[in-house]
Design a protein around this motif. Structure first.
Motif, PDB file in Angstrom:
ATOM      1  N   LEU A 199       1.086  -0.917   0.257  1.00  0.00           N
ATOM      2  CA  LEU A 199      -0.021   0.337   0.081  1.00  0.00           C
ATOM      3  C   LEU A 199       0.612   1.200  -0.289  1.00  0.00           C
ATOM      4  CD1 LEU A 199      -2.565  -1.489   2.299  1.00  0.00           C
ATOM      5  CD2 LEU A 199      -2.513  -1.253  -0.314  1.00  0.00           C
ATOM      6  N   GLU A 200       1.920   0.998   0.327  1.00  0.00           N
ATOM      7  CA  GLU A 200       3.058   2.354  -0.045  1.00  0.00           C
ATOM      8  C   GLU A 200       3.724   2.446  -1.526  1.00  0.00           C
ATOM      9  OE1 GLU A 200       4.788   1.956   4.378  1.00  0.00           O
ATOM     10  OE2 GLU A 200       3.879   2.363   5.160  1.00  0.00           O
ATOM     11  N   VAL A 201       3.958   1.752  -1.951  1.00  0.00           N
ATOM     12  CA  VAL A 201       4.520   1.463  -2.826  1.00  0.00           C
ATOM     13  C   VAL A 201       4.458   2.392  -3.927  1.00  0.00           C
ATOM     14  CG1 VAL A 201       4.758   0.261  -5.368  1.00  0.00           C
ATOM     15  CG2 VAL A 201       4.968  -1.132  -3.686  1.00  0.00           C
ATOM     16  N   PRO A 202       5.346   3.246  -5.069  1.00  0.00           N
ATOM     17  CA  PRO A 202       5.051   4.365  -5.340  1.00  0.00           C
ATOM     18  C   PRO A 202       3.715   4.328  -6.433  1.00  0.00           C
ATOM     19  CG  PRO A 202       7.513   4.582  -4.787  1.00  0.00           C
ATOM     20  CD  PRO A 202       6.988   2.790  -4.360  1.00  0.00           C
ATOM     21  N   ALA A 203       4.010   3.205  -7.557  1.00  0.00           N
ATOM     22  CA  ALA A 203       3.137   2.837  -8.505  1.00  0.00           C
ATOM     23  C   ALA A 203       1.730   3.442  -7.872  1.00  0.00           C
ATOM     24  CB  ALA A 203       3.878   1.885  -9.028  1.00  0.00           C
ATOM     25  N   ILE A 204       1.303   2.400  -6.783  1.00  0.00           N
ATOM     26  CA  ILE A 204      -0.058   1.881  -6.802  1.00  0.00           C
ATOM     27  C   ILE A 204      -0.400   3.766  -6.046  1.00  0.00           C
ATOM     28  CG2 ILE A 204      -1.466   0.989  -4.754  1.00  0.00           C
ATOM     29  CD1 ILE A 204       0.198  -1.493  -5.459  1.00  0.00           C
ATOM     30  N   VAL A 205       0.235   4.130  -5.141  1.00  0.00           N
ATOM     31  CA  VAL A 205      -0.208   5.227  -4.444  1.00  0.00           C
ATOM     32  C   VAL A 205       0.082   6.410  -4.991  1.00  0.00           C
ATOM     33  CG1 VAL A 205       0.824   7.665  -3.387  1.00  0.00           C
ATOM     34  CG2 VAL A 205       1.877   5.285  -2.615  1.00  0.00           C
ATOM     35  N   ALA A 206       0.260   6.802  -6.372  1.00  0.00           N
ATOM     36  CA  ALA A 206      -0.345   7.119  -7.611  1.00  0.00           C
ATOM     37  C   ALA A 206      -1.076   7.057  -8.161  1.00  0.00           C
ATOM     38  CB  ALA A 206       0.921   7.461  -8.952  1.00  0.00           C
ATOM     39  N   VAL A 207      -1.536   6.098  -8.732  1.00  0.00           N
ATOM     40  CA  VAL A 207      -2.799   5.633  -9.233  1.00  0.00           C
ATOM     41  C   VAL A 207      -3.874   5.515  -8.027  1.00  0.00           C
ATOM     42  CG1 VAL A 207      -3.870   3.369  -9.683  1.00  0.00           C
ATOM     43  CG2 VAL A 207      -2.006   3.429 -10.321  1.00  0.00           C
ATOM     44  N   ALA A 208      -4.021   5.235  -7.048  1.00  0.00           N
ATOM     45  CA  ALA A 208      -4.980   6.089  -5.702  1.00  0.00           C
ATOM     46  C   ALA A 208      -4.710   8.051  -5.742  1.00  0.00           C
ATOM     47  CB  ALA A 208      -4.698   5.597  -4.665  1.00  0.00           C
ATOM     48  N   GLN A 209      -3.921   7.767  -6.086  1.00  0.00           N
ATOM     49  CA  GLN A 209      -3.804  10.202  -6.308  1.00  0.00           C
ATOM     50  C   GLN A 209      -4.633   9.750  -7.607  1.00  0.00           C
ATOM     51  OE1 GLN A 209      -0.262  10.835  -5.565  1.00  0.00           O
ATOM     52  NE2 GLN A 209      -0.113  11.083  -3.320  1.00  0.00           N
ATOM     53  N   LYS A 210      -4.913   9.278  -8.278  1.00  0.00           N
ATOM     54  CA  LYS A 210      -5.196  10.083  -9.743  1.00  0.00           C
ATOM     55  C   LYS A 210      -6.241   9.630 -10.107  1.00  0.00           C
ATOM     56  CE  LYS A 210      -5.233   7.392 -14.252  1.00  0.00           C
ATOM     57  NZ  LYS A 210      -4.730   6.369 -15.127  1.00  0.00           N
ATOM     58  N   HIS A 211      -7.375   8.482  -9.338  1.00  0.00           N
ATOM     59  CA  HIS A 211      -8.040   8.123  -9.097  1.00  0.00           C
ATOM     60  C   HIS A 211      -9.065   8.755  -7.169  1.00  0.00           C
ATOM     61  CE1 HIS A 211      -8.244   5.718 -12.211  1.00  0.00           C
ATOM     62  NE2 HIS A 211      -7.791   5.235 -12.184  1.00  0.00           N
ATOM     63  N   ASN A 212      -8.504   9.632  -7.060  1.00  0.00           N
ATOM     64  CA  ASN A 212      -8.663   9.940  -5.282  1.00  0.00           C
ATOM     65  C   ASN A 212      -9.009   8.956  -4.703  1.00  0.00           C
ATOM     66  OD1 ASN A 212      -9.209  11.955  -3.402  1.00  0.00           O
ATOM     67  ND2 ASN A 212     -10.923  12.376  -4.736  1.00  0.00           N
ATOM     68  N   ARG A 213      -8.576   7.992  -4.323  1.00  0.00           N
ATOM     69  CA  ARG A 213      -8.606   6.580  -3.618  1.00  0.00           C
ATOM     70  C   ARG A 213      -7.652   6.046  -2.665  1.00  0.00           C
ATOM     71  NH1 ARG A 213     -14.539   4.854  -4.536  1.00  0.00           N
ATOM     72  NH2 ARG A 213     -15.615   5.840  -6.049  1.00  0.00           N
ATOM     73  N   THR A 214      -8.076   4.918  -2.054  1.00  0.00           N
ATOM     74  CA  THR A 214      -6.681   4.607  -1.009  1.00  0.00           C
ATOM     75  C   THR A 214      -5.942   3.626  -1.854  1.00  0.00           C
ATOM     76  OG1 THR A 214      -7.971   3.249   0.454  1.00  0.00           O
ATOM     77  CG2 THR A 214      -9.080   5.287   0.730  1.00  0.00           C
ATOM     78  N   PRO A 215      -5.098   3.457  -1.059  1.00  0.00           N
ATOM     79  CA  PRO A 215      -4.098   2.431  -2.087  1.00  0.00           C
ATOM     80  C   PRO A 215      -5.012   1.372  -1.634  1.00  0.00           C
ATOM     81  CG  PRO A 215      -2.809   4.034  -1.105  1.00  0.00           C
ATOM     82  CD  PRO A 215      -3.906   4.418  -0.814  1.00  0.00           C
ATOM     83  N   ALA A 216      -5.290   0.745  -0.647  1.00  0.00           N
ATOM     84  CA  ALA A 216      -6.061  -0.678  -0.810  1.00  0.00           C
ATOM     85  C   ALA A 216      -7.614  -0.872  -1.716  1.00  0.00           C
ATOM     86  CB  ALA A 216      -6.660  -0.859   0.697  1.00  0.00           C
ATOM     87  N   GLN A 217      -7.854   0.052  -1.903  1.00  0.00           N
ATOM     88  CA  GLN A 217      -9.410   0.273  -2.853  1.00  0.00           C
ATOM     89  C   GLN A 217      -8.666  -0.172  -4.224  1.00  0.00           C
ATOM     90  OE1 GLN A 217     -10.663   4.440  -1.969  1.00  0.00           O
ATOM     91  NE2 GLN A 217     -12.667   2.814  -1.079  1.00  0.00           N
ATOM     92  N   ILE A 218      -7.179   0.510  -4.756  1.00  0.00           N
ATOM     93  CA  ILE A 218      -7.489   0.520  -5.627  1.00  0.00           C
ATOM     94  C   ILE A 218      -6.339  -1.054  -6.562  1.00  0.00           C
ATOM     95  CG2 ILE A 218      -4.782   0.713  -7.629  1.00  0.00           C
ATOM     96  CD1 ILE A 218      -7.157   2.926  -7.101  1.00  0.00           C
TER      97      ILE A 218
END
Length: 276
Positions: A199-218
């Motif tokens: 949940l702290e991997v930068p690629a997942i955090v970036a996708v989460a920010q893009k969709h305005n979601r949490t990393p877990a939701q992504i």
């Protein structure tokens, strides 16, 4: 809150919610509260196991929920100590008594335990329970293609589900492909990995920010779009609600590719070829 979780159709026609609630490592009294919260949040599929020691708490929450039994999909699993035909039948009765249920939706052999070399006889007991109408669907957990191949060759009911460890660091391409070829649904345990790592991997955090979601939701959305059944676990009410709120957005090709690139074939759990 009512969330519509789409079903997948198992190979015997039974419908299983694609997203459910897991209670691994949740103590019995806490499981009762967590399952109650999950049912209130709209989950209808609950995944437990004899080895988790929380079938009773899970059963109490189901009984108290007021949700009609036919709307629920309950899974439990047979532990390694109970492999073998007669032992399996006894273990099933014990689990059903603890859960307080008349029938089970899905029963899984928890591990193939290849050193015991008893999973075929164990599964034959599953087939009997299934033909007696006590279980709607039967399957396995942590079975590798080599175990499944033998099982399919020596029994008559192809498993409906194989529940295996799958997350962005362990994407299990070969196992998922084999399961799909056989018509077996892949269900992901530990779908978010272990600890906070994924949940702290930068690629997942970036996708989460893009969709305005949490990393877990992504990560959960990634599983769903791959076609996996997924059973996230949490005991935190806000996270329990957040984990089911993943059906009103989609990941695009770029997002999926970014997550695909994270595979490291890294297990957090035991190796099914050696364990048990």
């Amino acid at each position: 809150m009512s969330t519509k979780v789409p079903p997948i159709i198992l190979n015997n026609g039974v419908e299983m919610p694609q997203l459910g609630f897991g209670v691994w490592q949740v103590p019995d009294d806490e499981a009762e509260r967590a399952v109650a919260t999950a049912l209130e949040a709209g989950y209808r599929s609950i995944d437990t196991a004899a080895a988790y020691g929380n079938e009773e708490g899970t059963g109490r929450a189901i009984a108290a929920s007021g949700v009609p039994r036919e709307e629920l999909f309950v899974t439990t699993k047979l532990w390694n100590d109970d492999h073998g035909y007669d032992a399996t039948l006894r273990a099933f009765d014990t689990s059903m008594t603890k859960l307080g249920l008349d029938y089970l939706d899905l029963y899984l052999i928890h591990w193939p335990a290849p050193k015991q070399d008893n999973y075929v006889d164990t599964y034959k007991a599953f087939e009997k329970l299934h033909s007696d109408g006590r279980i709607k669907a039967i399957g396995v957990s942590n079975f590798l293609p080599e175990h499944l191949e033998r099982l399919i060759g020596e029994t008559s009911v192809i498993p409906a589900v194989d529940q295996i460890e799958v997350h962005p660091h362990l994407q299990q391409h070969a196992a998922r492909e084999y399961n799909a070829e056989q018509g077996i649904a892949t269900e992901a345990w530990s779908p978010l990995g272990s600890g906070k790592g994924i949940l702290e991997v930068p690629a997942i955090v970036a996708v989460a920010q893009k969709h305005n979601r949490t990393p877990a939701q992504i990560v959960l959305r990634w599983h769903l779009q791959l076609g996996n059944v997924v059973i996230p676990k949490s005991v935190t009410p806000s996270r329990i609600r957040e984990n089911i709120d993943v059906f009103d957005f989609s990941l695009d090709t770029e997002d999926l590719a970014a997550i695909s690139a994270l595979n490291e074939d890294r297990r957090t759990g035991p190796d099914p070829a050696k364990f048990g």
